[in-house]
Design a protein around this motif. Structure first.
Motif, PDB file in Angstrom:
ATOM      1  N   ARG A  60      30.525  -0.810  -7.695  1.00 53.52           N
ATOM      2  CA  ARG A  60      31.231   0.394  -7.213  1.00 53.52           C
ATOM      3  C   ARG A  60      30.254   1.422  -6.646  1.00 53.52           C
ATOM      4  NH1 ARG A  60      34.384   2.805 -11.966  1.00 53.52           N
ATOM      5  NH2 ARG A  60      34.930   4.344 -10.365  1.00 53.52           N
ATOM      6  N   LEU A  61      29.043   1.433  -7.173  1.00 54.18           N
ATOM      7  CA  LEU A  61      28.044   2.401  -6.724  1.00 54.18           C
ATOM      8  C   LEU A  61      27.468   2.076  -5.347  1.00 54.18           C
ATOM      9  CD1 LEU A  61      26.176   3.013 -10.096  1.00 54.18           C
ATOM     10  CD2 LEU A  61      27.405   4.734  -8.771  1.00 54.18           C
ATOM     11  N   VAL A  62      27.834   0.933  -4.786  1.00 58.06           N
ATOM     12  CA  VAL A  62      27.395   0.601  -3.429  1.00 58.06           C
ATOM     13  C   VAL A  62      27.983   1.597  -2.431  1.00 58.06           C
ATOM     14  CG1 VAL A  62      27.545  -1.126  -1.595  1.00 58.06           C
ATOM     15  CG2 VAL A  62      27.061  -1.836  -3.939  1.00 58.06           C
ATOM     16  N   ARG A  63      29.184   2.098  -2.733  1.00 61.75           N
ATOM     17  CA  ARG A  63      29.848   3.040  -1.838  1.00 61.75           C
ATOM     18  C   ARG A  63      29.530   4.474  -2.252  1.00 61.75           C
ATOM     19  NH1 ARG A  63      33.798  -0.022  -3.822  1.00 61.75           N
ATOM     20  NH2 ARG A  63      34.808   1.807  -4.739  1.00 61.75           N
ATOM     21  N   PRO A  64      29.483   5.404  -1.296  1.00 60.19           N
ATOM     22  CA  PRO A  64      29.282   6.822  -1.634  1.00 60.19           C
ATOM     23  C   PRO A  64      30.463   7.377  -2.432  1.00 60.19           C
ATOM     24  CG  PRO A  64      28.832   6.420   0.695  1.00 60.19           C
ATOM     25  CD  PRO A  64      29.500   5.187   0.166  1.00 60.19           C
ATOM     26  N   HIS A  65      30.186   8.323  -3.303  1.00 58.56           N
ATOM     27  CA  HIS A  65      31.213   9.019  -4.079  1.00 58.56           C
ATOM     28  C   HIS A  65      30.812  10.481  -4.196  1.00 58.56           C
ATOM     29  CE1 HIS A  65      33.145   5.270  -5.490  1.00 58.56           C
ATOM     30  NE2 HIS A  65      31.917   4.787  -5.585  1.00 58.56           N
ATOM     31  N   ASP A  66      31.765  11.332  -4.574  1.00 57.21           N
ATOM     32  CA  ASP A  66      31.425  12.732  -4.825  1.00 57.21           C
ATOM     33  C   ASP A  66      30.747  12.834  -6.188  1.00 57.21           C
ATOM     34  OD1 ASP A  66      33.495  13.516  -6.994  1.00 57.21           O
ATOM     35  OD2 ASP A  66      34.730  12.623  -5.417  1.00 57.21           O
ATOM     36  N   LEU A  67      30.118  13.992  -6.444  1.00 56.82           N
ATOM     37  CA  LEU A  67      29.320  14.157  -7.655  1.00 56.82           C
ATOM     38  C   LEU A  67      30.130  13.984  -8.935  1.00 56.82           C
ATOM     39  CD1 LEU A  67      26.774  17.059  -6.997  1.00 56.82           C
ATOM     40  CD2 LEU A  67      26.272  14.761  -7.840  1.00 56.82           C
ATOM     41  N   GLU A  68      31.339  14.527  -8.982  1.00 57.08           N
ATOM     42  CA  GLU A  68      32.132  14.426 -10.198  1.00 57.08           C
ATOM     43  C   GLU A  68      32.479  12.974 -10.514  1.00 57.08           C
ATOM     44  OE1 GLU A  68      32.652  16.793 -12.463  1.00 57.08           O
ATOM     45  OE2 GLU A  68      31.279  17.875 -11.139  1.00 57.08           O
ATOM     46  N   THR A  69      32.816  12.203  -9.482  1.00 60.28           N
ATOM     47  CA  THR A  69      33.105  10.786  -9.691  1.00 60.28           C
ATOM     48  C   THR A  69      31.864  10.052 -10.181  1.00 60.28           C
ATOM     49  OG1 THR A  69      34.786  10.829  -7.944  1.00 60.28           O
ATOM     50  CG2 THR A  69      33.940   8.674  -8.586  1.00 60.28           C
ATOM     51  N   LEU A  70      30.722  10.374  -9.583  1.00 63.38           N
ATOM     52  CA  LEU A  70      29.466   9.735  -9.993  1.00 63.38           C
ATOM     53  C   LEU A  70      29.131  10.049 -11.447  1.00 63.38           C
ATOM     54  CD1 LEU A  70      27.341  10.393  -6.788  1.00 63.38           C
ATOM     55  CD2 LEU A  70      28.037   8.144  -7.655  1.00 63.38           C
ATOM     56  N   ARG A  71      29.335  11.298 -11.843  1.00 65.72           N
ATOM     57  CA  ARG A  71      29.052  11.665 -13.229  1.00 65.72           C
ATOM     58  C   ARG A  71      29.988  10.922 -14.185  1.00 65.72           C
ATOM     59  NH1 ARG A  71      28.561  17.412 -11.130  1.00 65.72           N
ATOM     60  NH2 ARG A  71      26.322  17.743 -10.863  1.00 65.72           N
ATOM     61  N   GLY A  72      31.222  10.730 -13.771  1.00 64.78           N
ATOM     62  CA  GLY A  72      32.144   9.963 -14.592  1.00 64.78           C
ATOM     63  C   GLY A  72      31.699   8.515 -14.741  1.00 64.78           C
ATOM     64  N   MET A  73      31.225   7.920 -13.650  1.00 65.56           N
ATOM     65  CA  MET A  73      30.743   6.543 -13.696  1.00 65.56           C
ATOM     66  C   MET A  73      29.492   6.433 -14.553  1.00 65.56           C
ATOM     67  SD  MET A  73      31.418   5.747  -9.664  1.00 65.56           S
ATOM     68  CE  MET A  73      30.745   4.102  -9.616  1.00 65.56           C
ATOM     69  N   GLU A  74      28.625   7.428 -14.439  1.00 63.43           N
ATOM     70  CA  GLU A  74      27.408   7.429 -15.266  1.00 63.43           C
ATOM     71  C   GLU A  74      27.764   7.545 -16.743  1.00 63.43           C
ATOM     72  OE1 GLU A  74      24.129   9.029 -17.571  1.00 63.43           O
ATOM     73  OE2 GLU A  74      25.925  10.174 -17.031  1.00 63.43           O
ATOM     74  N   GLY A  75      28.766   8.373 -17.055  1.00 63.93           N
ATOM     75  CA  GLY A  75      29.215   8.505 -18.435  1.00 63.93           C
ATOM     76  C   GLY A  75      29.820   7.211 -18.968  1.00 63.93           C
ATOM     77  N   ASP A  76      30.597   6.528 -18.129  1.00 64.07           N
ATOM     78  CA  ASP A  76      31.181   5.242 -18.539  1.00 64.07           C
ATOM     79  C   ASP A  76      30.080   4.216 -18.803  1.00 64.07           C
ATOM     80  OD1 ASP A  76      33.690   6.302 -18.233  1.00 64.07           O
ATOM     81  OD2 ASP A  76      34.025   5.456 -16.242  1.00 64.07           O
ATOM     82  N   ALA A  77      29.070   4.198 -17.931  1.00 62.56           N
ATOM     83  CA  ALA A  77      27.970   3.243 -18.106  1.00 62.56           C
ATOM     84  C   ALA A  77      27.203   3.524 -19.398  1.00 62.56           C
ATOM     85  CB  ALA A  77      27.034   3.310 -16.904  1.00 62.56           C
ATOM     86  N   ALA A  78      26.946   4.796 -19.677  1.00 58.96           N
ATOM     87  CA  ALA A  78      26.230   5.154 -20.900  1.00 58.96           C
ATOM     88  C   ALA A  78      27.035   4.756 -22.143  1.00 58.96           C
ATOM     89  CB  ALA A  78      25.943   6.654 -20.916  1.00 58.96           C
ATOM     90  N   HIS A  79      28.349   4.945 -22.079  1.00 57.22           N
ATOM     91  CA  HIS A  79      29.206   4.575 -23.216  1.00 57.22           C
ATOM     92  C   HIS A  79      29.141   3.069 -23.465  1.00 57.22           C
ATOM     93  CE1 HIS A  79      32.565   4.842 -26.008  1.00 57.22           C
ATOM     94  NE2 HIS A  79      33.138   3.837 -25.364  1.00 57.22           N
ATOM     95  N   LEU A  80      29.182   2.288 -22.401  1.00 61.37           N
ATOM     96  CA  LEU A  80      29.101   0.831 -22.531  1.00 61.37           C
ATOM     97  C   LEU A  80      27.744   0.399 -23.089  1.00 61.37           C
ATOM     98  CD1 LEU A  80      30.742  -0.246 -19.158  1.00 61.37           C
ATOM     99  CD2 LEU A  80      31.602  -0.811 -21.435  1.00 61.37           C
ATOM    100  N   TYR A  81      26.697   0.987 -22.546  1.00 62.96           N
ATOM    101  CA  TYR A  81      25.335   0.595 -22.922  1.00 62.96           C
ATOM    102  C   TYR A  81      25.057   0.910 -24.392  1.00 62.96           C
ATOM    103  CZ  TYR A  81      20.183   0.787 -22.953  1.00 62.96           C
ATOM    104  OH  TYR A  81      18.853   0.624 -23.247  1.00 62.96           O
ATOM    105  N   PHE A  82      25.353   2.146 -24.794  1.00 60.68           N
ATOM    106  CA  PHE A  82      25.053   2.519 -26.170  1.00 60.68           C
ATOM    107  C   PHE A  82      26.049   1.902 -27.152  1.00 60.68           C
ATOM    108  CE2 PHE A  82      22.598   6.044 -24.176  1.00 60.68           C
ATOM    109  CZ  PHE A  82      21.376   5.718 -24.754  1.00 60.68           C
ATOM    110  N   GLY A  83      27.221   1.479 -26.646  1.00 60.89           N
ATOM    111  CA  GLY A  83      28.135   0.735 -27.497  1.00 60.89           C
ATOM    112  C   GLY A  83      27.572  -0.621 -27.889  1.00 60.89           C
ATOM    113  N   ALA A  84      26.769  -1.203 -26.976  1.00 62.35           N
ATOM    114  CA  ALA A  84      26.143  -2.510 -27.248  1.00 62.35           C
ATOM    115  C   ALA A  84      24.743  -2.372 -27.840  1.00 62.35           C
ATOM    116  CB  ALA A  84      26.083  -3.330 -25.960  1.00 62.35           C
ATOM    117  N   PHE A  85      24.217  -1.166 -27.885  1.00 64.48           N
ATOM    118  CA  PHE A  85      22.835  -0.943 -28.306  1.00 64.48           C
ATOM    119  C   PHE A  85      22.536  -1.465 -29.717  1.00 64.48           C
ATOM    120  CE2 PHE A  85      18.965   1.494 -29.224  1.00 64.48           C
ATOM    121  CZ  PHE A  85      18.287   1.384 -28.021  1.00 64.48           C
ATOM    122  N   PRO A  86      23.463  -1.329 -30.685  1.00 63.84           N
ATOM    123  CA  PRO A  86      23.149  -1.836 -32.035  1.00 63.84           C
ATOM    124  C   PRO A  86      22.813  -3.321 -32.062  1.00 63.84           C
ATOM    125  CG  PRO A  86      25.092  -0.436 -32.091  1.00 63.84           C
ATOM    126  CD  PRO A  86      24.771  -0.649 -30.649  1.00 63.84           C
TER     127      PRO A  86
END
Length: 340
Positions: free
Chosen positions: A148-174
């Protein structure tokens, strides 16, 4: 090149730093602990009750040696820098870019691409050697976000995607922690101010070290670390340093955190619980982490864009230079660092 890797960390409480010729001399209880030539240092980082003489600070400013003060537990308090370096035209270009919503969002997108790609690589590496399905599942979902990040997005959308990615990553971190150690070092998600468990405490400490290194790299090429693109301006916050360090968190900080835990170099006994329920590293453990951090920075790696081998501690300096080249218009796009 070696100059960029040399940082003096002072963790012993009540240490006094003074100028002796062209050296910094360390004193404790009126006894000299040794001297270090200032021309070999890029920065001095003081933890807790560490004091410096006026003559030393003046000399550091002239030589371009940054002096930073952190609390005993690693929270940034202040930093002293010499005269601002760099081309004023570069900073003016940076400010114009930060004020342009589309251009600012495009740069923020590249920072997030680097972060998500590196988080995914960390998970995939462990997934190949582990039977934990959560790792492969989280990596697959991070791959979708990358597409999804291949396409341009506005800042708020990007921050939402970054937040989703962080949630996924740290959910698997243990699942990146050895199974027999998960009960001793539990991790239930990212928490800060204060860190609610030992793993979060170690991550926060390493992120502080990384932020200090990235800030120095940005100042070294003449960029203003306070004016960011993904992180917007806030008094006292090095927003651009927080932007650039996103792509390095998984590679330099998270992997080191996991190595220290999985090799039992750092255990639950190395932490103290505070009155407010947070955790802090004990002094001996801080020294262990700092030594491992310096060793990690000396490891050799090939830069994926420049195709040159360099020490890991130089990566943030190379990325700062690439960012400056993009802002000056010499590169069509900023190439984020992506580990292999």
């Amino acid at each position: 090149m070696k100059r960029h890797l040399n940082t003096l960390f002072v963790t012993t409480q009540d240490t006094w730093l003074s100028k002796e010729g062209e050296c910094v001399e360390l004193w404790l209880e009126r006894k000299s602990l040794g001297k270090i030539p200032l021309h070999t240092l890029q920065s001095v980082v003081c933890f807790g009750r560490v004091s410096c003489s006026q003559y030393l600070l003046e000399h550091c400013a002239r030589l371009g040696v940054t002096v930073a003060w952190l609390t005993e537990n690693g929270r940034f308090m202040a930093a002293m820098h010499g005269p601002t370096t760099g081309n004023v035209l570069l900073r003016r270009a940076q400010y114009r870019l930060a004020d342009a919503p589309e251009a600012s969002a495009d740069l923020a997108r590249f920072f997030i691409v680097g972060k998500v790609a590196n988080c995914r690589t960390v998970l995939l590496r462990q997934a190949r050697a582990s039977a934990e399905p959560a790792l492969a599942e989280a990596a697959e979902k991070l791959g979708r976000i990358l597409r999804r990040l291949v396409r341009p997005h506005d800042l708020e959308t990007l921050r939402g995607m970054e937040g989703d990615a962080a949630h996924l990553y740290f959910g698997a971190f243990p699942y990146l922690i050895r199974q027999e150690l998960r009960q001793e070092m539990p991790f239930a998600g990212r928490s800060r101010k204060p860190p609610r468990d030992e793993v979060n405490c170690l991550l926060s400490f390493l992120y502080t070290l990384l932020a200090t290194a990235v800030r120095s790299a940005l100042e070294g090429v003449g960029l203003d670390p306070a004016v960011g693109f993904l992180h917007r301006e806030r008094p006292g916050r090095p927003s651009l340093a927080l932007d650039l360090m996103e792509e390095f968190r998984p590679y330099l900080a998270d992997r080191l955190c996991l190595t220290l835990i999985n090799r039992r170099q750092i255990t639950a006994r190395d932490f103290t619980r505070t009155e407010v329920g947070g955790f802090v590293l004990k002094e001996k453990a801080r020294k262990e982490v700092l030594a491992a951090w310096q060793t990690r920075k000396r490891e050799e790696v090939e830069h994926p864009f420049l195709k040159e081998r360099m020490q890991a501690g130089m990566l943030c300096h190379m990325q700062a230079r690439l960012l400056a080249r993009h802002i000056r218009g010499e590169l069509d796009a900023y190439p984020p660092f992506a580990m292999r």
